[in-house]
Design an enzyme around this catalytic site. Structure first.
Site, PDB file in Angstrom:
ATOM      1  N   HIS A 243      -0.679   0.385  -9.995  1.00 15.64           N
ATOM      2  CA  HIS A 243      -1.326  -0.577  -9.088  1.00 15.64           C
ATOM      3  C   HIS A 243      -1.894  -1.789  -9.849  1.00 15.64           C
ATOM      4  CE1 HIS A 243      -3.385  -0.986  -4.910  1.00 15.64           C
ATOM      5  NE2 HIS A 243      -3.067  -2.188  -5.412  1.00 15.64           N
TER       6      HIS A 243
ATOM      7  N   ARG B  41       0.857  -1.170   0.000  1.00 13.32           N
ATOM      8  CA  ARG B  41       0.000   0.000   0.000  1.00 13.32           C
ATOM      9  C   ARG B  41       0.898   1.227   0.000  1.00 13.32           C
ATOM     10  NH1 ARG B  41      -3.849  -2.525  -1.505  1.00 13.32           N
ATOM     11  NH2 ARG B  41      -5.760  -2.952  -0.356  1.00 13.32           N
TER      12      ARG B  41
ATOM     13  N   GLU C 277      -3.538   7.416  -4.861  1.00 11.79           N
ATOM     14  CA  GLU C 277      -3.786   6.882  -6.213  1.00 11.79           C
ATOM     15  C   GLU C 277      -5.082   7.432  -6.793  1.00 11.79           C
ATOM     16  OE1 GLU C 277      -3.624   2.630  -5.815  1.00 11.79           O
ATOM     17  OE2 GLU C 277      -1.628   2.709  -4.947  1.00 11.79           O
TER      18      GLU C 277
HETATM   19  O1  A2R Z   1       3.445  -8.576  11.858  1.00  6.17           O
HETATM   20  P1  A2R Z   1       2.928  -9.965  11.711  1.00  6.17           P
HETATM   21  O2  A2R Z   1       3.724 -10.943  12.526  1.00  6.17           O
HETATM   22  O3  A2R Z   1       1.445 -10.021  11.935  1.00  6.17           O
HETATM   23  O4  A2R Z   1       3.178 -10.376  10.159  1.00  6.17           O
HETATM   24  C1  A2R Z   1       2.417  -9.830   9.110  1.00  6.17           C
HETATM   25  C2  A2R Z   1       3.039  -8.578   8.503  1.00  6.17           C
HETATM   26  N1  A2R Z   1       2.676  -7.353   9.203  1.00  6.17           N
HETATM   27  C3  A2R Z   1       3.565  -6.471   9.688  1.00  6.17           C
HETATM   28  N2  A2R Z   1       4.902  -6.483   9.669  1.00  6.17           N
HETATM   29  C4  A2R Z   1       5.541  -5.443  10.280  1.00  6.17           C
HETATM   30  N3  A2R Z   1       4.895  -4.422  10.871  1.00  6.17           N
HETATM   31  C5  A2R Z   1       3.538  -4.377  10.914  1.00  6.17           C
HETATM   32  N4  A2R Z   1       2.907  -3.361  11.498  1.00  6.17           N
HETATM   33  C6  A2R Z   1       2.813  -5.443  10.291  1.00  6.17           C
HETATM   34  N5  A2R Z   1       1.502  -5.733  10.144  1.00  6.17           N
HETATM   35  C7  A2R Z   1       1.428  -6.892   9.476  1.00  6.17           C
HETATM   36  O5  A2R Z   1       2.538  -8.542   7.159  1.00  6.17           O
HETATM   37  C8  A2R Z   1       2.419 -10.780   7.929  1.00  6.17           C
HETATM   38  O6  A2R Z   1       3.660 -11.427   7.826  1.00  6.17           O
HETATM   39  C9  A2R Z   1       2.257  -9.869   6.727  1.00  6.17           C
HETATM   40  C10 A2R Z   1       0.855  -9.895   6.120  1.00  6.17           C
HETATM   41  O7  A2R Z   1       0.636 -11.178   5.626  1.00  6.17           O
HETATM   42  P2  A2R Z   1      -0.840 -11.704   5.235  1.00  6.17           P
HETATM   43  O8  A2R Z   1      -1.807 -11.336   6.305  1.00  6.17           O
HETATM   44  O9  A2R Z   1      -0.689 -13.149   4.871  1.00  6.17           O
HETATM   45  O10 A2R Z   1      -1.245 -10.839   3.998  1.00  6.17           O
HETATM   46  P3  A2R Z   1      -0.980 -11.104   2.427  1.00  6.17           P
HETATM   47  O11 A2R Z   1      -2.053 -11.966   1.881  1.00  6.17           O
HETATM   48  O12 A2R Z   1       0.433 -11.528   2.233  1.00  6.17           O
HETATM   49  O13 A2R Z   1      -1.218  -9.637   1.853  1.00  6.17           O
HETATM   50  C11 A2R Z   1      -0.436  -8.538   2.322  1.00  6.17           C
HETATM   51  C12 A2R Z   1      -0.914  -7.220   1.735  1.00  6.17           C
HETATM   52  C13 A2R Z   1      -2.411  -6.964   1.703  1.00  6.17           C
HETATM   53  O14 A2R Z   1      -2.941  -6.584   2.937  1.00  6.17           O
HETATM   54  C14 A2R Z   1      -2.534  -5.849   0.675  1.00  6.17           C
HETATM   55  O15 A2R Z   1      -2.397  -4.590   1.278  1.00  6.17           O
HETATM   56  C15 A2R Z   1      -1.342  -6.088  -0.218  1.00  6.17           C
HETATM   57  O16 A2R Z   1      -0.585  -7.148   0.384  1.00  6.17           O
HETATM   58  O17 A2R Z   1      -1.783  -6.467  -1.478  1.00  6.17           O
END
Ligand code: A2R
Length: 307
Positions: free
Chosen positions: A268, A221, A250
């Protein structure tokens, strides 16, 4: 038939399936009390005032994996199920990240222009580029897509490291500090969700740590990167290159960013292929139709998983 509010555009294939089960309303023509289901996308989401006005809302189905434009906690508090489209876009977004990395390292855009302009014939061979093999690549957000990116980079023999809030059960080196990771990396790839917890976490300090030979890639994002600080860092050379599929506002992309030669810019399109968008559309509709059938949904966001 139940009443569905459509926010943003939907594909013909989605419309055909939805029309068979719902009366579809547009934003300029609906009765808030009648709407039970909403279909939207990651960019438009649902405005909080609009959500509050839909007193009988049961499901918000989002086309896309990111749902930072929907207040999922407010929805949960009201018993509204929010759904998204995880997994079906992992490989495509990972391909986009790899494509950006290779395009940047091997100067594909510059060299394409070199041929088209006649410079090859007039001036001789193009300048050499950087090799993309054997780089240390830091993944900010090692989730579904982050892991797919790591897997897809394997033929380039990278050293993969990562930063997330909690350490994962993987063999890659974990950094609990993003700046420390950026300092040790040639490339930083951002693939976290948007929203308050990641807002501008790639700040001036992180970019300076990545350094003049470093490459920043953002396929998550626009809000994750401090865009103004990035323009400054790219302009004065404290950051080497940036490859961006997403932006703060965007489709507006600051002129300063568009003028910089050390950027690769995409509109995007991380998941933007016919095949992957069809799969995302199908899951978006599946969630709505399944809810009509038995009250459940196929892919709820984590905040709403217990509903
Ligand atoms: O932080 P964790 O342990 O919950 O790991 C998640 C990480 N994450 C963060 N890392 C660092 N600082 C943060 N504040 C933070 N918040 C979340 O991002 C986890 O490893 C990763 C997200 O993985 P998923 O939930 O499996 O999401 P996915 O399907 O990989 O998609 C990621 C993003 C979407 O939300 C869209 O914004 C974009 O890709 O297309």
């Amino acid at each position: 038939m139940p009443d569905l509010l459509q926010i943003g555009s939907i594909t013909d294939a989605m419309r055909t399936r939805l029309e068979a089960a719902f009366t579809i309303h547009q934003l300029d023509d609906f009765d808030p009390a009648k709407i039970t289901h909403v279909v939207t996308n990651g960019h438009d989401g649902v405005n909080p005032d609009l959500m509050a006005s839909l007193s009988n809302l049961q499901v918000i189905s989002g086309y896309g994996v990111g749902y930072d434009a929907i207040d999922a906690n407010a929805a949960f508090a009201r018993g509204i199920k929010v759904t998204h489209t995880p997994n079906v876009l992992n490989q495509e977004v990972a391909t986009t990240a790899v494509l950006l990395l290779l395009a940047c390292y091997r100067e594909i855009l510059r060299d394409d222009a070199y041929v088209r302009s006649g410079d090859w014939e007039a001036k001789g061979g193009a300048p050499l580029t950087r090799g993309a093999d054997n780089q240390t690549i830091g993944i900010l957000g090692l989730g579904r897509i982050g892991q797919a990116i790591a897997d897809k980079l394997a033929p380039w023999n990278p050293t993969i490291v990562y930063h997330t809030r909690s350490k994962k059960d993987v063999d890659y080196k974990y950094y609990d500090n993003l700046t420390a990771m950026a300092h040790d990396c040639d490339v930083l790839i951002c693939i976290t969700p948007g929203g308050p917890s990641t807002n501008k976490i790639v700040n001036a300090e992180v970019m300076q740590a990545l350094g003049p030979n470093g490459t920043l890639i953002n396929v998550s994002r626009g809000s994750v990167v401090d865009e103004a600080a990035m323009v400054d860092a790219l302009s004065c050379g404290t950051l080497g290159w940036a490859c961006l599929d997403v932006f703060e506002d965007e489709p507006h992309v600051p002129q300063a960013l568009r003028d910089l030669p050390n950027t690769v810019l995409l509109p995007h399109v991380g998941s933007g292929t016919v095949e992957t968008r069809a799969a995302m559309g199908a899951l978006t509709v599946d969630n709505l139709l399944q809810h009509l059938k038995d009250g459940t949904v196929a892919s709820a966001v984590p905040e709403c998983a217990m509903l």
